[in-house]
Design a protein around this motif. Sequence first.
Motif, PDB file in Angstrom:
ATOM      1  N   ALA A  32       0.874  -1.172   0.000  1.00  0.00           N
ATOM      2  CA  ALA A  32       0.000   0.000   0.000  1.00  0.00           C
ATOM      3  C   ALA A  32       0.907   1.217   0.000  1.00  0.00           C
ATOM      4  CB  ALA A  32      -0.916   0.007   1.223  1.00  0.00           C
ATOM      5  N   SER A  33       0.747   2.084  -0.992  1.00  0.00           N
ATOM      6  CA  SER A  33       1.657   3.207  -1.190  1.00  0.00           C
ATOM      7  C   SER A  33       0.924   4.531  -1.147  1.00  0.00           C
ATOM      8  CB  SER A  33       2.366   3.101  -2.544  1.00  0.00           C
ATOM      9  OG  SER A  33       3.281   2.040  -2.577  1.00  0.00           O
ATOM     10  N   VAL A  34       1.622   5.543  -0.674  1.00  0.00           N
ATOM     11  CA  VAL A  34       1.167   6.928  -0.813  1.00  0.00           C
ATOM     12  C   VAL A  34       2.322   7.725  -1.396  1.00  0.00           C
ATOM     13  CG1 VAL A  34      -0.560   6.883   1.024  1.00  0.00           C
ATOM     14  CG2 VAL A  34       1.800   7.501   1.569  1.00  0.00           C
ATOM     15  N   GLY A  35       1.967   8.758  -2.122  1.00  0.00           N
ATOM     16  CA  GLY A  35       3.018   9.560  -2.735  1.00  0.00           C
ATOM     17  C   GLY A  35       2.511  10.919  -3.163  1.00  0.00           C
ATOM     18  N   PHE A  36       3.430  11.676  -3.742  1.00  0.00           N
ATOM     19  CA  PHE A  36       3.156  13.056  -4.151  1.00  0.00           C
ATOM     20  C   PHE A  36       3.953  13.359  -5.402  1.00  0.00           C
ATOM     21  CE2 PHE A  36       4.824  17.469  -3.928  1.00  0.00           C
ATOM     22  CZ  PHE A  36       3.645  18.156  -4.151  1.00  0.00           C
ATOM     23  N   TRP A  37       3.322  13.982  -6.368  1.00  0.00           N
ATOM     24  CA  TRP A  37       4.081  14.443  -7.525  1.00  0.00           C
ATOM     25  C   TRP A  37       3.635  15.849  -7.904  1.00  0.00           C
ATOM     26  CZ3 TRP A  37       0.025  11.021  -8.416  1.00  0.00           C
ATOM     27  CH2 TRP A  37      -0.882  11.358  -9.414  1.00  0.00           C
ATOM     28  N   PRO A  38       4.500  16.610  -8.624  1.00  0.00           N
ATOM     29  CA  PRO A  38       4.231  18.035  -8.871  1.00  0.00           C
ATOM     30  C   PRO A  38       3.242  18.296  -9.984  1.00  0.00           C
ATOM     31  CG  PRO A  38       6.309  17.428  -9.876  1.00  0.00           C
ATOM     32  CD  PRO A  38       5.850  16.221  -9.091  1.00  0.00           C
ATOM     33  N   GLY A  39       2.842  17.265 -10.722  1.00  0.00           N
ATOM     34  CA  GLY A  39       1.957  17.430 -11.856  1.00  0.00           C
ATOM     35  C   GLY A  39       2.597  16.875 -13.114  1.00  0.00           C
ATOM     36  N   SER A  40       1.814  16.815 -14.161  1.00  0.00           N
ATOM     37  CA  SER A  40       2.290  16.340 -15.465  1.00  0.00           C
ATOM     38  C   SER A  40       1.304  16.838 -16.507  1.00  0.00           C
ATOM     39  CB  SER A  40       2.360  14.808 -15.496  1.00  0.00           C
ATOM     40  OG  SER A  40       1.048  14.258 -15.437  1.00  0.00           O
ATOM     41  N   ASP A  41       1.636  16.640 -17.771  1.00  0.00           N
ATOM     42  CA  ASP A  41       0.691  17.037 -18.811  1.00  0.00           C
ATOM     43  C   ASP A  41      -0.575  16.193 -18.748  1.00  0.00           C
ATOM     44  OD1 ASP A  41       2.389  19.004 -19.676  1.00  0.00           O
ATOM     45  OD2 ASP A  41       3.229  17.825 -21.331  1.00  0.00           O
ATOM     46  N   ALA A  42      -0.446  14.938 -18.298  1.00  0.00           N
ATOM     47  CA  ALA A  42      -1.620  14.070 -18.182  1.00  0.00           C
ATOM     48  C   ALA A  42      -2.522  14.487 -17.028  1.00  0.00           C
ATOM     49  CB  ALA A  42      -1.180  12.621 -18.001  1.00  0.00           C
ATOM     50  N   TYR A  43      -1.926  15.005 -15.945  1.00  0.00           N
ATOM     51  CA  TYR A  43      -2.689  15.492 -14.787  1.00  0.00           C
ATOM     52  C   TYR A  43      -1.986  16.758 -14.315  1.00  0.00           C
ATOM     53  CZ  TYR A  43      -5.586  15.424 -10.606  1.00  0.00           C
ATOM     54  OH  TYR A  43      -6.502  15.746  -9.634  1.00  0.00           O
ATOM     55  N   PRO A  44      -2.372  17.911 -14.864  1.00  0.00           N
ATOM     56  CA  PRO A  44      -1.600  19.140 -14.651  1.00  0.00           C
ATOM     57  C   PRO A  44      -1.858  19.835 -13.317  1.00  0.00           C
ATOM     58  CG  PRO A  44      -3.434  19.584 -16.114  1.00  0.00           C
ATOM     59  CD  PRO A  44      -3.469  18.104 -15.838  1.00  0.00           C
ATOM     60  N   HIS A  45      -1.789  19.082 -12.247  1.00  0.00           N
ATOM     61  CA  HIS A  45      -1.964  19.618 -10.899  1.00  0.00           C
ATOM     62  C   HIS A  45      -1.051  18.850  -9.961  1.00  0.00           C
ATOM     63  CE1 HIS A  45      -5.700  21.403 -12.449  1.00  0.00           C
ATOM     64  NE2 HIS A  45      -6.002  20.200 -12.900  1.00  0.00           N
ATOM     65  N   ALA A  46      -0.431  19.531  -9.034  1.00  0.00           N
ATOM     66  CA  ALA A  46       0.282  18.838  -7.966  1.00  0.00           C
ATOM     67  C   ALA A  46      -0.739  18.046  -7.158  1.00  0.00           C
ATOM     68  CB  ALA A  46       1.011  19.831  -7.080  1.00  0.00           C
ATOM     69  N   ALA A  47      -0.403  16.797  -6.826  1.00  0.00           N
ATOM     70  CA  ALA A  47      -1.404  15.953  -6.168  1.00  0.00           C
ATOM     71  C   ALA A  47      -0.741  14.857  -5.343  1.00  0.00           C
ATOM     72  CB  ALA A  47      -2.330  15.319  -7.208  1.00  0.00           C
ATOM     73  N   PHE A  48      -1.493  14.387  -4.376  1.00  0.00           N
ATOM     74  CA  PHE A  48      -1.133  13.194  -3.610  1.00  0.00           C
ATOM     75  C   PHE A  48      -1.878  12.011  -4.201  1.00  0.00           C
ATOM     76  CE2 PHE A  48      -0.828  16.868  -0.852  1.00  0.00           C
ATOM     77  CZ  PHE A  48       0.460  16.737  -0.371  1.00  0.00           C
ATOM     78  N   TYR A  49      -1.266  10.846  -4.106  1.00  0.00           N
ATOM     79  CA  TYR A  49      -1.910   9.639  -4.625  1.00  0.00           C
ATOM     80  C   TYR A  49      -1.776   8.513  -3.606  1.00  0.00           C
ATOM     81  CZ  TYR A  49       2.818   7.973  -5.752  1.00  0.00           C
ATOM     82  OH  TYR A  49       4.139   7.583  -5.680  1.00  0.00           O
ATOM     83  N   ALA A  50      -2.637   7.514  -3.748  1.00  0.00           N
ATOM     84  CA  ALA A  50      -2.555   6.305  -2.933  1.00  0.00           C
ATOM     85  C   ALA A  50      -3.095   5.150  -3.758  1.00  0.00           C
ATOM     86  CB  ALA A  50      -3.347   6.455  -1.639  1.00  0.00           C
ATOM     87  N   TYR A  51      -2.436   3.999  -3.634  1.00  0.00           N
ATOM     88  CA  TYR A  51      -2.908   2.800  -4.336  1.00  0.00           C
ATOM     89  C   TYR A  51      -2.470   1.579  -3.552  1.00  0.00           C
ATOM     90  CZ  TYR A  51       1.882   2.120  -6.019  1.00  0.00           C
ATOM     91  OH  TYR A  51       3.238   1.926  -6.075  1.00  0.00           O
ATOM     92  N   ALA A  52      -3.067   0.452  -3.892  1.00  0.00           N
ATOM     93  CA  ALA A  52      -2.674  -0.838  -3.321  1.00  0.00           C
ATOM     94  C   ALA A  52      -2.397  -1.791  -4.466  1.00  0.00           C
ATOM     95  CB  ALA A  52      -3.779  -1.391  -2.429  1.00  0.00           C
ATOM     96  N   TYR A  53      -1.402  -2.650  -4.264  1.00  0.00           N
ATOM     97  CA  TYR A  53      -1.162  -3.723  -5.234  1.00  0.00           C
ATOM     98  C   TYR A  53      -0.998  -5.037  -4.486  1.00  0.00           C
ATOM     99  CZ  TYR A  53       0.349  -6.762  -8.868  1.00  0.00           C
ATOM    100  OH  TYR A  53       0.400  -7.818  -9.748  1.00  0.00           O
ATOM    101  N   PRO A  54      -1.781  -6.064  -4.876  1.00  0.00           N
ATOM    102  CA  PRO A  54      -2.912  -5.974  -5.805  1.00  0.00           C
ATOM    103  C   PRO A  54      -4.063  -5.213  -5.169  1.00  0.00           C
ATOM    104  CG  PRO A  54      -2.824  -8.142  -4.793  1.00  0.00           C
ATOM    105  CD  PRO A  54      -1.586  -7.434  -4.332  1.00  0.00           C
ATOM    106  N   SER A  55      -4.884  -4.591  -5.997  1.00  0.00           N
ATOM    107  CA  SER A  55      -6.010  -3.815  -5.476  1.00  0.00           C
ATOM    108  C   SER A  55      -7.088  -4.773  -4.987  1.00  0.00           C
ATOM    109  CB  SER A  55      -6.563  -2.910  -6.574  1.00  0.00           C
ATOM    110  OG  SER A  55      -7.607  -2.107  -6.083  1.00  0.00           O
TER     111      SER A  55
END
Length: 311
Positions: free
Chosen positions: A213-236
């Motif tokens: 289970a991960s959490v993270g942060f990135w500054p944005g990208s052309d695909a999602y042009p906003h700084a954002a936090f994310y969370a996911y699980a593998y396997p979901s």
Amino acid sequence: MSDAWPVLDWAAWRETAIALQLRCQIIGKVRLALTPWLNHSWHVPFYLTARGWSTSAIPCGDRILQIDFDLIGDDLIFITSDGARRTIALTAGTIADFHAATIAALDALGSDTNFDGSPSEMPDAVPFAEDRALRPYDADAARTFWRSLIQVERVFYQFRTGFLGKASPIHLFWGSFDLAVTRFSGRVAPRHPGGMPGLPDAVTCEAYSHEEASVGFWPGSDAYPHAAFYAYAYPSPDGYVDAKVQPAQAAWNAEMGEFLLDYDAVRTAPDPAAMLLDFCQSTYDAAADLANWDRAALECPLGRPRVPRAV
């Protein structure tokens, strides 16, 4: 609103962000080439410092090589354990010139210069040595991003203290340019199908070899042009995408396959750290409960300065 959490406007600093990430990729590829593989690619990221971020120690024969992005001094600094030092200015210019300067610095330090010459996880990638577009470098924008990372790492570190099981360091991955921390259940995961853009399947499958289970942060990208936090699980686990997580502004993004929380929602909150900690904890709770992790064995209260964990 906390002044410590600066405004991050992807559109305003996009060109500098891409240029900075490409420079980070070049240095990351140096660390990748010289460092023995560590589980989940933990041998490749950067770590925040009081002046920017660093590779930390890289094996270099019988010496240590360390490469630091000094965002206060606007320099890239190469140092070795025998006292040698080389510097490259962080300024506007071409990626090809920066690549050549990196090779020259490594060669002067007696380090191996044979590293992968192409970007990873970036669309329309051009080999570093062939990227001759003049790219800007807004030093203030780079420092603002770093200042935001400092605040995020502070919360991620607190969150990390509440876990006894295997957990990653808090590290800055140069491939996707994200700051992340990951918890593991201790169980082997189903083999990842691969197919992630810009990553060899062997790397992807090794990275996702165990339940996480991960959490993270990135500054944005052309695909999602906003700084954002994310969370996911593998396997979901079943039901994860419909889980009720905190804060209310967080939502599942089906296209990206993650829970997302915009940085601006956190930055403008009365207590940004508390809101982000709620996001970290609630997304982990959902993953751990739905996947039947042994939470009693894996968790502990959040750490406090000078207070040993009760056993």
